[in-house]
Motif scaffolding. Structure first.
Motif, short mmCIF file in Angstrom:
data_model
loop_
_atom_site.label_atom_id
_atom_site.label_comp_id
_atom_site.label_asym_id
_atom_site.label_seq_id
_atom_site.Cartn_x
_atom_site.Cartn_y
_atom_site.Cartn_z
N CYS A 327 2.68 1.26 30.25
CA CYS A 327 3.60 1.78 29.24
C CYS A 327 4.71 2.56 29.93
O CYS A 327 4.45 3.49 30.69
CB CYS A 327 2.85 2.69 28.25
SG CYS A 327 3.96 3.44 27.03
N PHE A 329 6.98 4.40 28.61
CA PHE A 329 7.43 5.62 27.92
C PHE A 329 7.19 6.83 28.82
O PHE A 329 6.11 6.96 29.41
CB PHE A 329 6.66 5.79 26.61
CG PHE A 329 7.33 6.75 25.66
CD1 PHE A 329 8.25 6.29 24.73
CD2 PHE A 329 7.03 8.10 25.70
CE1 PHE A 329 8.86 7.17 23.85
CE2 PHE A 329 7.65 8.99 24.82
CZ PHE A 329 8.56 8.52 23.89
N CYS A 332 3.64 8.48 29.79
CA CYS A 332 2.47 7.72 29.31
C CYS A 332 1.79 6.94 30.44
O CYS A 332 0.82 7.38 31.02
CB CYS A 332 2.84 6.81 28.15
SG CYS A 332 1.41 5.96 27.48
N CYS A 362 2.83 0.97 25.12
CA CYS A 362 1.50 0.99 24.50
C CYS A 362 1.69 1.01 22.98
O CYS A 362 2.80 1.26 22.49
CB CYS A 362 0.69 2.20 24.97
SG CYS A 362 1.25 3.76 24.30
N HIS A 365 3.34 4.23 21.65
CA HIS A 365 4.76 4.42 21.96
C HIS A 365 5.63 3.30 21.40
O HIS A 365 6.83 3.50 21.17
CB HIS A 365 4.94 4.62 23.47
CG HIS A 365 4.47 5.98 23.89
ND1 HIS A 365 3.44 6.19 24.76
CD2 HIS A 365 4.85 7.21 23.46
CE1 HIS A 365 3.21 7.49 24.87
NE2 HIS A 365 4.05 8.13 24.09
ZN LIG Z 1 2.53 4.78 25.94
#
Ligand SMILES: [Zn+2]
Ligand SMILES: [Zn+2]
Length: 419
Positions: A327, A329, A332, A362, A365
């Motif tokens: 992920c 983000f 994360c 993910c 996110h």
């Molecule tokens: Zn994430």
């Protein structure tokens, strides 16, 4: 207040004419009348069941018929049929319901406790328990009555209270009921071994997320466990056996009009089992999906079915994993197996399915980016950059992807660089 008149024309009741005392008395009388009506309703359902009247009309059973005619949920219909049959054998409990002395919830608790009593209770044991519970029901709310029932069972049959492991396995049960307000209630029972398995699989997934700006994960432990279950199910669906001819992998199947998906509004999308879903959620799900285009006639019957394709192919996904590692983000970094490929400009809006328009996110996110105002762009470095909404950062400073976050010069405990 004349109750029969009020029930014959509820809309015509002029509550504003009542003094406060009369109003309170009327509310109490309505409670009594409600219990009486529910008691009568249960007896009627039992009579229909006994005569097989619903089956004569072509229904599969009485509960199914009740679902159709009264539009109650299938779970509630089955409960009503079961309770009606049980009360038929407990005339004093049924009479207490008819008189309004107890509510239908009390009756359900009493029936449940009595059904758990051992068959070989000596003498008038069952009658004594029933009288005891009925007396308590006149004084207590159904929850307190339930506790009293459990205490009673523990006292009468302490051996049964401690279920053997095999009995506990036999009582495994899971229910997912539609509350009709966009929420679905999950309830059930697990034996110790199964509960341990569930905990050990879910706990690591339910750990608080480290947030980018150093703030604590705001989710409650229960919310985190709920999220973990959904993550686990998504992963199980993704990794289920590759389909044989004619089989589909277990996934969400969503029906949505192409024009609505592109416009971002229009007729809601439909899930196979549970009905409508917002177009916004449909766009998120369609980001990384298998798509089967169909042309329908004006009655919704497919005229033509196109070839099923993945929005993101295997090799492109591998390239995406090589770039984002998990992920992307900020903060994360969940592993790729838990991630979706998000189209920065949606393919329904003619966005390319190419590395320059994709980012790995993910499930959590992916929602954040679709529904909470974060935006993603691919920078000059050909890496994803995330810009928070104004309520998080009024300046809107872009943040690098997780795997390119700034690293401290020396990891903790590594002092080789020091003097
Ligand atoms: Zn994430
Ligand atoms: Zn997306």
């Amino acid at each position: 207040m004349d109750m029969a008149g009020a029930l014959a024309d509820p809309t015509g009741v002029e509550l504003w004419r009542l003094g406060s005392d009369e109003l309170v008395t009327f509310a109490r009388d309505l409670g009594t009348a409600t219990s009486a009506i529910q008691g009568l309703q249960l007896r009627t359902i039992t009579e229909i069941d006994r005569r097989g009247a619903a089956i004569e009309l072509g229904a599969a059973n009485t509960a199914r018929w009740l679902t159709d005619v009264s539009r109650v949920s299938p779970g509630a219909a089955s409960r009503m049929v079961r309770l009606g049959l049980a009360l038929d054998r407990l005339p004093d409990v049924a009479a207490a319901l008819d008189s309004g002395a107890i509510t239908v919830d009390h009756a359900e608790v009493i029936v449940r406790v009595l059904q758990q009593l051992p068959d070989d209770l000596p003498g008038d044991g069952v009658d004594a328990c029933r009288t005891y519970l009925l007396d308590a029901a006149r004084l207590e709310d159904p929850q307190a009555l339930g506790r009293r029932g459990r205490e009673l069972l523990a006292r009468i049959c302490p051996d049964d209270a401690e279920l053997t492991e095999e009995q506990a396995v036999a009582r495994r049960d899971l229910r997912i009921s539609d509350c009709g307000d966009g929420l679905h209630k999950v309830t059930g029972w697990l034996d110790t071994e199964a509960a341990e398995l569930a905990r050990s699989v879910l706990s690591p997934l339910a750990k608080p997320r480290s947030e980018e700006n150093g703030e604590k994960d705001p989710r409650s432990p229960a919310r985190r466990l709920g999220d973990a279950l959904v993550d686990l199910l998504g992963r199980a669906a993704d990794h289920a056996c590759v389909p044989g001819e004619g089989y589909a992998r277990p996934h969400l199947t969503l029906h949505v009009r192409a024009d609505a998906l592109a416009a971002g509004h229009g007729p809601a999308a439909e899930l196979t089992f549970l009905g409508p879903l917002s177009i916004a959620a449909a766009r998120r799900l369609a980001c990384d999906a298998e798509i089967t285009p169909m042309t329908l006639d004006e009655h919704g019957v497919p005229l033509d079915v196109g070839r099923t394709t993945y929005t993101v192919s295997g090799s492109l996904r591998r390239a995406l994993i090589a770039r984002d590692r998990g992920c992307a983000f900020p903060g994360c970094g969940r592993p790729p197996g838990w991630c979706h490929a998000h189209h920065i400009i949606h393919w329904a809006d003619n966005g390319d399915t190419a590395l320059s328009n994709l980012v790995l996110l993910c499930g959590h996110h992916h929602r954040v980016v679709h529904h909470q105002g974060w935006s993603v762009a691919i920078g000059k470095d050909r890496q994803p950059w995330f810009t928070p909404p104004a309520w998080i950062d009024p300046g809107g400073t872009p943040r690098p992807s997780h795997q390119r976050r700034p690293q401290p010069a020396h990891p903790p405990g590594d002092y080789r660089g020091a003097a």
